[in-house]
Write an enzyme that holds these catalytic residues in place. Structure first.
Site, PDB file in Angstrom:
ATOM      1  N   ARG A   1       0.840  -1.206   0.000  1.00 45.79           N
ATOM      2  CA  ARG A   1       0.000   0.000   0.000  1.00 45.79           C
ATOM      3  C   ARG A   1       0.873   1.252   0.000  1.00 45.79           C
ATOM      4  O   ARG A   1       0.648   2.184  -0.758  1.00 45.79           O
ATOM      5  CB  ARG A   1      -0.920  -0.011   1.215  1.00 45.79           C
ATOM      6  CG  ARG A   1      -2.232  -0.760   1.033  1.00 45.79           C
ATOM      7  CD  ARG A   1      -2.051  -2.194   0.539  1.00 45.79           C
ATOM      8  NE  ARG A   1      -3.288  -2.929   0.459  1.00 45.79           N
ATOM      9  CZ  ARG A   1      -3.765  -3.684   1.446  1.00 45.79           C
ATOM     10  NH1 ARG A   1      -3.086  -3.815   2.586  1.00 45.79           N
ATOM     11  NH2 ARG A   1      -4.898  -4.337   1.296  1.00 45.79           N
TER      12      ARG A   1
ATOM     13  N   TYR B   1      -3.635  -5.310  15.428  1.00 46.81           N
ATOM     14  CA  TYR B   1      -3.500  -4.511  14.209  1.00 46.81           C
ATOM     15  C   TYR B   1      -2.950  -3.132  14.551  1.00 46.81           C
ATOM     16  O   TYR B   1      -3.631  -2.316  15.181  1.00 46.81           O
ATOM     17  CB  TYR B   1      -4.853  -4.401  13.498  1.00 46.81           C
ATOM     18  CG  TYR B   1      -5.078  -5.505  12.492  1.00 46.81           C
ATOM     19  CD1 TYR B   1      -4.774  -6.828  12.809  1.00 46.81           C
ATOM     20  CD2 TYR B   1      -5.568  -5.247  11.225  1.00 46.81           C
ATOM     21  CE1 TYR B   1      -4.951  -7.848  11.901  1.00 46.81           C
ATOM     22  CE2 TYR B   1      -5.755  -6.257  10.297  1.00 46.81           C
ATOM     23  CZ  TYR B   1      -5.449  -7.563  10.637  1.00 46.81           C
ATOM     24  OH  TYR B   1      -5.625  -8.583   9.732  1.00 46.81           O
TER      25      TYR B   1
ATOM     26  N   ASP C   1      -6.824 -14.113   1.510  1.00 52.44           N
ATOM     27  CA  ASP C   1      -7.894 -13.375   2.182  1.00 52.44           C
ATOM     28  C   ASP C   1      -8.686 -12.509   1.203  1.00 52.44           C
ATOM     29  O   ASP C   1      -8.212 -12.148   0.138  1.00 52.44           O
ATOM     30  CB  ASP C   1      -7.307 -12.485   3.285  1.00 52.44           C
ATOM     31  CG  ASP C   1      -6.379 -11.419   2.729  1.00 52.44           C
ATOM     32  OD1 ASP C   1      -5.510 -11.786   1.900  1.00 52.44           O
ATOM     33  OD2 ASP C   1      -6.505 -10.247   3.098  1.00 52.44           O
ATOM     34  N   GLU C   2      -9.904 -12.202   1.593  1.00 53.18           N
ATOM     35  CA  GLU C   2     -10.760 -11.207   0.944  1.00 53.18           C
ATOM     36  C   GLU C   2     -10.852 -11.393  -0.574  1.00 53.18           C
ATOM     37  O   GLU C   2     -10.866 -10.425  -1.330  1.00 53.18           O
ATOM     38  CB  GLU C   2     -10.268  -9.794   1.275  1.00 53.18           C
ATOM     39  CG  GLU C   2     -10.340  -9.479   2.768  1.00 53.18           C
ATOM     40  CD  GLU C   2      -9.852  -8.089   3.109  1.00 53.18           C
ATOM     41  OE1 GLU C   2     -10.406  -7.480   4.032  1.00 53.18           O
ATOM     42  OE2 GLU C   2      -8.889  -7.609   2.470  1.00 53.18           O
TER      43      GLU C   2
ATOM     44  N   TRP D   1      -0.472  -2.696   8.646  1.00 50.60           N
ATOM     45  CA  TRP D   1      -1.053  -2.352   7.350  1.00 50.60           C
ATOM     46  C   TRP D   1      -0.878  -0.858   7.131  1.00 50.60           C
ATOM     47  O   TRP D   1      -1.105  -0.054   8.034  1.00 50.60           O
ATOM     48  CB  TRP D   1      -2.533  -2.728   7.310  1.00 50.60           C
ATOM     49  CG  TRP D   1      -2.780  -4.191   7.494  1.00 50.60           C
ATOM     50  CD1 TRP D   1      -3.292  -4.812   8.590  1.00 50.60           C
ATOM     51  CD2 TRP D   1      -2.503  -5.223   6.541  1.00 50.60           C
ATOM     52  NE1 TRP D   1      -3.352  -6.175   8.392  1.00 50.60           N
ATOM     53  CE2 TRP D   1      -2.874  -6.455   7.140  1.00 50.60           C
ATOM     54  CE3 TRP D   1      -1.971  -5.234   5.253  1.00 50.60           C
ATOM     55  CZ2 TRP D   1      -2.732  -7.677   6.472  1.00 50.60           C
ATOM     56  CZ3 TRP D   1      -1.837  -6.447   4.594  1.00 50.60           C
ATOM     57  CH2 TRP D   1      -2.222  -7.646   5.205  1.00 50.60           C
ATOM     58  N   THR D   2      -0.495  -0.475   5.902  1.00 49.13           N
ATOM     59  CA  THR D   2      -0.009   0.889   5.714  1.00 49.13           C
ATOM     60  C   THR D   2      -0.895   1.774   4.840  1.00 49.13           C
ATOM     61  O   THR D   2      -0.420   2.784   4.315  1.00 49.13           O
ATOM     62  CB  THR D   2       1.415   0.866   5.121  1.00 49.13           C
ATOM     63  OG1 THR D   2       1.388   0.202   3.849  1.00 49.13           O
ATOM     64  CG2 THR D   2       2.389   0.176   6.053  1.00 49.13           C
ATOM     65  N   GLU D   3      -2.166   1.452   4.677  1.00 43.97           N
ATOM     66  CA  GLU D   3      -3.025   2.362   3.931  1.00 43.97           C
ATOM     67  C   GLU D   3      -2.913   3.794   4.456  1.00 43.97           C
ATOM     68  O   GLU D   3      -2.901   4.757   3.684  1.00 43.97           O
ATOM     69  CB  GLU D   3      -4.492   1.922   4.006  1.00 43.97           C
ATOM     70  CG  GLU D   3      -4.811   0.680   3.214  1.00 43.97           C
ATOM     71  CD  GLU D   3      -4.780  -0.566   4.070  1.00 43.97           C
ATOM     72  OE1 GLU D   3      -4.000  -0.595   5.058  1.00 43.97           O
ATOM     73  OE2 GLU D   3      -5.518  -1.514   3.763  1.00 43.97           O
TER      74      GLU D   3
ATOM     75  N   TRP E   1      -6.682 -13.885  11.378  1.00 45.54           N
ATOM     76  CA  TRP E   1      -6.840 -12.430  11.452  1.00 45.54           C
ATOM     77  C   TRP E   1      -8.285 -12.008  11.712  1.00 45.54           C
ATOM     78  O   TRP E   1      -8.522 -10.938  12.262  1.00 45.54           O
ATOM     79  CB  TRP E   1      -6.332 -11.764  10.164  1.00 45.54           C
ATOM     80  CG  TRP E   1      -7.247 -11.857   8.981  1.00 45.54           C
ATOM     81  CD1 TRP E   1      -7.324 -12.857   8.077  1.00 45.54           C
ATOM     82  CD2 TRP E   1      -8.209 -10.873   8.573  1.00 45.54           C
ATOM     83  NE1 TRP E   1      -8.284 -12.580   7.130  1.00 45.54           N
ATOM     84  CE2 TRP E   1      -8.837 -11.360   7.402  1.00 45.54           C
ATOM     85  CE3 TRP E   1      -8.611  -9.628   9.070  1.00 45.54           C
ATOM     86  CZ2 TRP E   1      -9.838 -10.658   6.724  1.00 45.54           C
ATOM     87  CZ3 TRP E   1      -9.604  -8.913   8.401  1.00 45.54           C
ATOM     88  CH2 TRP E   1     -10.211  -9.433   7.238  1.00 45.54           C
TER      89      TRP E   1
END
Length: 782
Positions: A185, A435, A343-344, A485-487, A410
């Site tokens: 990200r 997280y 995932d997802e 997570w780096t959004e 997760w």
């Protein structure tokens, strides 16, 4: 005042596997604080499994030598790491020699018959004549060196240091002690990654889970497929070239750079586990090679956070692509585990594809979830044939999973429980518990991130072994990791703020015996850790200790006096304050109970540890009419009905730490509770227009749309309820012809008393988002 205790002369030993209450008398420092004295425990994080104080001390100076066995490259490497770290943080220059005299020496020894038999374990003995580290393996020698370094650097002073005699026997609770870094990200430089690896090593963490591919970027060079980085590593940001957004965002790691990072990590006893996401989170890959996608069409590399629809195809050519990529990945990463994501992966494209549906039928599979299971199983077989083991997120359980697969849980802990009961090894990394993109506090000055808050105490309280597992099933829990997570973390400054000091809490969770964990004891050791951070210029967060300056605004408006309460999240340390605008110090008034003061006034407060060091930078609140009649947008709660909430920056790739804005992408509605409307004649709102770069997949139906009467929507203020009377309505300007920052003003009819204001944006949901910077009530001037 919590965190204050009186030392006892009899507290001279400690076995943390048995008694977490003893204090290490040889390392006690005392500072008079409000007539009370605090005892400092052994200044090591994570807390060792066992330790016992001994008599005397040892002085380490430039004449001290480090003795290593001859022809032992790994032990010499650990000694060199220790010497370099000590030189950088203490200014001491210690020579390394092979064999030699044991006096005035630090001896590094590796012996298969060492006292501690646990893998990665060690003993550390500090005596008046020498210091000795013994271990059975290379990791144990390294971690013994880390512990010794911590004992020598409990403050920022340089030069010789006298360290008290002690015997430490130490080993880890879990084999997997990890951190996941998302470089897809937002991209970090090699220097940034190595800087993070340094801190992981100092916390005795041993796995860097490196998230290298996703919808927003492909970050690993694959020589057979150059377009993965020529195209897939770059995206065009929304509103590119405006308001500080770059024209082009991205980057990737060359194979030589990856080899360097892997070697750098290995020298610090850290294994790098790569993640190549499949079958979902594949948009950057499909943008590079459309033929591996389902539709055959080339999308752009995504600029949207969330869940995108692009999946890998399931034909033989696509699997050949996957195998070829994995061949190069395995050549770069010696890790036994290869992470394949899983995932997802929303199945819309598979459901709409006749070819994929024919494949499901030909394989006699039940549905698309079973097809994903088959997909993951095929990849797992390929990895196993090359001596590797598949690990993936807990969705890989949904359609069946290879028998030897390891599951990373997760979606809470249910996936771990299910997997362990099925006989799979598991790694705990549940959301939101671990997280790091969750914010650390609800303070107005907190950085960008997700809600809910995951504070320092909640990380420390995490139990990696679910109570639902039997002792046998619990044996499948390899350990735990935090996920970064780096959004909303475009720079390393953001990453460090999010990770530290919460990583200290995680390190103790996964290393120290469960019986050794004690919250107050842990807090007592953090000041020394903060000194180490300061020495190494680590930009850690002080959110847990930052003073909150709280007043009842409405009561203050009525009386002309404010009742001021000071506190911090951790309820630890001493808060000193001033009311004249000066910076507080240890000679400033010590807060003990709420106090009353006339306003206008400037209050500043800071938190201090018992040794006098600063726990948190001073915070300021100017109490005046403007403050008491205003609220920052990040302080305004969501309207009832939707708990989703983010704190975001002005633009997706903004590099500053502030400002941040609270948004709910499902319902653009916030509440100003107990608004004092007596004498109020107007309302002013500082509003910002934000990019709606969120891929919501099937959740798009949950986005609430409101009718608007002007072309671009309005900012509407309802009174009492969100369908209550309209107090004010302010049209939003044309996004194409206005600045991103908007000042809105409206007159309001005369009201009385306190009311809840419902603040709503009616902008079309296919356009930009809007957020409140600050909203202010305006009274009639006398």
């Amino acid at each position: 005042m919590r965190g204050i205790s009186t030392p006892s002369a009899c507290r001279t030993t400690k076995d943390t596997s048995l008694s977490p209450l003893f204090k290490f008398a040889g390392l006690i420092f005392c500072v008079a604080l409000c007539g009370v004295v605090q005892a400092s425990p052994i200044p090591v994080i994570p807390m060792p499994a066992q330790w016992h104080a001994a008599s005397g001390s040892f002085k380490v100076d430039d004449q001290t030598v480090i003795v290593v066995p001859p022809n032992d490259t790994a032990t010499r490497q650990s000694a060199a790491y220790f010497a370099d770290l000590l030189a950088r943080t203490r200014g001491l220059q210690l020579k390394i020699v092979e064999d030699g005299a044991a006096s005035n020496a630090i001896v590094f020894a590796k012996d298969t018959k060492a006292q501690v038999s646990h893998a990665e374990g060690y003993t550390l003995d500090i005596n008046p004549g020498s210091i000795r580290i013994d271990a059975r393996d290379d990791a144990g020698v390294f971690y013994g060196a880390v512990t010794l370094w911590q004992l020598l650097t409990s403050n920022t002073r340089h030069g010789p240091v006298q360290v008290s005699a002690v015997h430490i026997a130490d080993w880890p609770r879990f084999a997997w002690r990890g951190l996941m870094l998302d470089s897809a990200r937002h991209f970090q430089s090699v220097a940034d990654v190595e800087r993070l690896l340094d801190q992981m090593a100092q916390h005795k963490l041993n796995v860097l889970h490196w998230h290298l591919t996703d919808d927003q970027g492909w970050r690993i060079e694959i020589k057979r497929y150059p377009d993965l980085t020529r195209i897939g590593a770059w995206r065009t940001p929304p509103d590119a070239g405006h308001d500080g957004e770059p024209q082009r965002y991205g980057g990737y790691y060359t194979q030589d750079q990856i080899r360097d990072v892997v070697a750098y990590a290995a020298a610090r006893q850290i294994t790098v586990v790569p993640e190549i996401d499949m079958p979902g989170h594949a948009q950057a890959a499909v943008a590079s090679y459309p033929q591996i996608g389902v539709t055959g069409k080339r999308p752009s590399v995504s600029v949207d956070w969330g869940v995108n629809p692009y999946l890998y195809n399931v034909d033989d050519a696509t699997f050949q692509f996957v195998d070829n990529v994995l061949d190069e990945v395995m050549a770069l990463f010696p890790s036994h585990y290869i992470h394949v994501g899983g995932d997802e992966a929303i199945k819309d494209q598979w459901k709409a594809s006749p070819a994929v549906q024919a494949k499901i039928k030909a394989l006699h599979l039940k549905d698309e979830d079973a097809l994903q299971g088959w997909f993951i199983g095929r990849v797992g077989t390929y990895l196993a044939a090359h001596g590797r083991r598949l690990i993936g997120w807990d969705e890989i359980l949904d359609g069946g999973v290879p028998a030897d697969a390891t599951v990373m849980s997760w979606r809470g802990t249910d996936g771990a429980i299910k997997a362990a009961k099925m006989g799979h090894d598991v790694v705990m990394s549940p959301a939101p518990d671990l997280y790091m993109d969750s914010v650390q506090s609800d303070r107005a000055d907190e950085a960008a991130g997700r809600i809910p808050v995951r504070d320092l105490a909640s990380i420390y309280a995490f139990n990696p072994v679910p109570a639902a597992l039997t002792a046998g099933q619990a044996g499948h829990v390899l350990g735990a990791q935090v996920n970064v997570w780096t959004e909303h973390m475009p720079t390393m400054q953001h990453v460090e703020h999010a990770v530290f000091p919460r990583l200290d809490a995680l390190s103790e969770v996964v290393w120290s015996p469960a019986s050794a964990r004690n919250w107050e004891d842990f807090l007592g050791r953090l000041p020394s850790q903060f000194e180490r951070y300061a020495n190494q210029h680590v930009d850690y967060a002080d959110s847990a200790f930052a003073p909150n300056i709280q007043v009842d605004a409405n009561r203050a408006l009525k009386s002309g006096k404010a009742e001021v309460a000071l506190s911090n999240q951790a309820h630890f340390g001493a808060i000193h304050y001033t009311v004249d605008g000066s910076t507080p110090n240890l000679h400033s008034p010590l807060y003990g109970a709420p106090f009353s003061i006339r306003w206008p006034v400037t209050i500043k407060a800071a938190s201090f540890a018992s040794d006098g060091s600063l726990l948190a930078a001073p915070r300021t609140r100017v109490l005046d009419h403007a403050d008491l009649l205003s609220r920052d947008g990040v302080e305004l709660p969501n309207c009832p009905g939707s708990d989703f909430r983010l704190r975001v920056q002005p633009m997706p790739d903004a590099t500053s730490m502030s400002p941040v804005y609270a948004v709910n992408v499902f319902d653009a509605c916030q509440q100003f509770s107990s608004a004092p409307l007596d004498g109020v004649v107007g309302i002013h709102a500082d509003v910002v227009r934000l990019e709606r770069n969120y891929a919501l997949a099937h959740d798009i139906s949950l986005v609430k749309s409101r009718a608007h009467s002007t072309p671009y929507g309005e900012f509407i203020v309802h009174m009492d309820k969100c369908d209550g009377p309209v107090l004010a309505s302010m049209p939003l300007p044309d996004p194409a012809a206005s600045d991103r920052h908007i000042a809105l003003d409206a007159s309001v009819p005369v009201q009385h008393g306190e009311h809840t204001l419902c603040l709503v944006f009616t902008a079309p949901t296919d356009g930009p988002l809007y957020a409140i910077g600050r909203v202010s009530l305006e009274q009639r001037k006398p």
